[in-house]
Design an enzyme around this catalytic site. Structure first.
Site: not given
Length: 356
Positions: A210, A234, A306, A309, A332, A341
């Site tokens: 990120r 995060k 982004h 990414r 994630h 994706y």
């Protein structure tokens, strides 16, 4: 927004807030939430509290005087009136003919309020060890999601990705072709930051981290021998992220000129620097966003960090067909986010249709 200005804005908003929001802010700072997230939440709270006063639901003279009981006693009808206000109020954008704010903005506002209510009704401990109150009106308010299938979203995003050999073509364009149409004055600025800009773009394209994770990298966080970077994800978790080997020469070139070019001393620990009047500072997210937009628009289409990414994630899925691997690379916890994706890489489906 530069970090110094961001912190100034946060302090400005904090000075307006009631005590329970300041407690919430302090609690989330310890998680830690990013300053950008907290700033956006404070903006949403200001908007909401102003509405409470203007609509007569609160008789407080100012935001700081709003009583916590007002939040406890808000009804579902009150919250629906607030959502209606957001939808129908005149747009603050004078260039827009639309009334109200977008559904995305409404969802963001409701998300911020849900976080505050969850804190007040579940997470905080008052003097008796219990939350300040228990009634959470936000649990009765639903958000409207954008009506778009994963396939439609994938097709829209696909146009903004540098897939296949376009990844290296983009880097090559920045390195060898971008400068051709620049004025002599513009070239001077470009040459000063060329190695750094290429290193940042290569890192984003090779790791899929990120923007905030790239900004917060320190020198100690990168291992070029192993092609690994240590980032703060995060929620504050530390994670080791692999990089594709194509990024190595760009990162090596930048590191070879970093100290001299940006006048970095031992105390300047940030990996990516900017320099103004002889003083080095950590580059901020806004500068990287503008840099990526500038180069990408000249190359093909204006994109955000982004989207770089997304580019890495799509290329990795295309090569491995493993959602688990992609989700780990992106940091994630579940593979649900990576479903996108599988729709971007849908050549097999198209080939099957062609054979009908």
């Amino acid at each position: 927004m530069k970090r110094e200005l961001l912190l100034e804005k946060i302090e400005e908003y904090k000075s307006l807030m009631p005590w329970f929001v300041l407690e919430y802010y302090q609690s989330k700072l310890s998680v830690p939430y990013s300053f950008t997230t907290l700033y956006e939440y404070l903006k949403e709270y200001k908007r909401f509290f102003n509405w409470l006063i203007d609509s007569g639901i609160s008789d407080a003279d100012d935001i700081a005087s709003i009583h916590i009981k007002t939040l406890e006693n808000l009804t579902k009808k009150d919250m629906e009136s607030f959502v209606l206000y957001l939808r129908e109020r005149p747009s603050l954008n004078t260039y827009s003919k639309k009334q109200g704010v977008s559904q995305t903005t409404i969802n963001r506002t409701l998300s911020a309020l849900s976080c505050l209510y969850k804190y007040l009704t579940e997470e905080v401990e008052g003097p008796d060890g219990e939350p300040y109150f228990y009634r959470n009106v936000m649990k009765k308010i639903s958000t409207k999601k954008k009506k778009e299938t994963l396939a439609a979203r994938a097709e829209n995003i696909k146009q903004k990705l540098f897939l296949g050999d376009e990844t290296m073509k983009f880097l090559d364009y920045v390195e060898n072709e971008y400068e051709v149409k620049l004025s002599n004055r513009a070239k001077s600025s470009f040459y000063k930051n060329k190695e750094r800009d290429l290193a940042i773009i290569a890192l984003l394209l090779s790791s899929g981290v990120r923007l905030s994770e790239a900004v917060n990298l320190d020198l100690k966080d990168i291992n070029l021998k192993r092609m690994v970077i240590d980032v703060t994800r995060k929620g504050g978790q530390r994670d080791s992220v692999n990089m594709a080997s194509f990024a190595r020469p760009y990162l090596e070139n930048y590191l070879s000129i970093r100290n001299k070019r940006y006048k970095a001393e031992k105390q300047d620990v940030a990996l990516f620097l900017t320099e103004y009047r002889g003083v080095p500072n950590r580059i901020d997210a806004s500068s990287i966003e503008k840099m990526v937009a500038k180069y990408s628009q000249d190359f093909k289409i204006r994109v955000t960090p982004h989207k770089l990414r997304h580019t890495l994630a799509t290329r990795l899925y295309d090569a491995t067909k493993s959602q688990v691997l992609v989700s780990h690379q992106l940091g994630h916890a579940s593979t649900q986010v990576t479903d996108l994706y599988t729709h971007i890489v849908n050549d097999e489906q198209k080939n099957a249709l062609d054979n009908l």
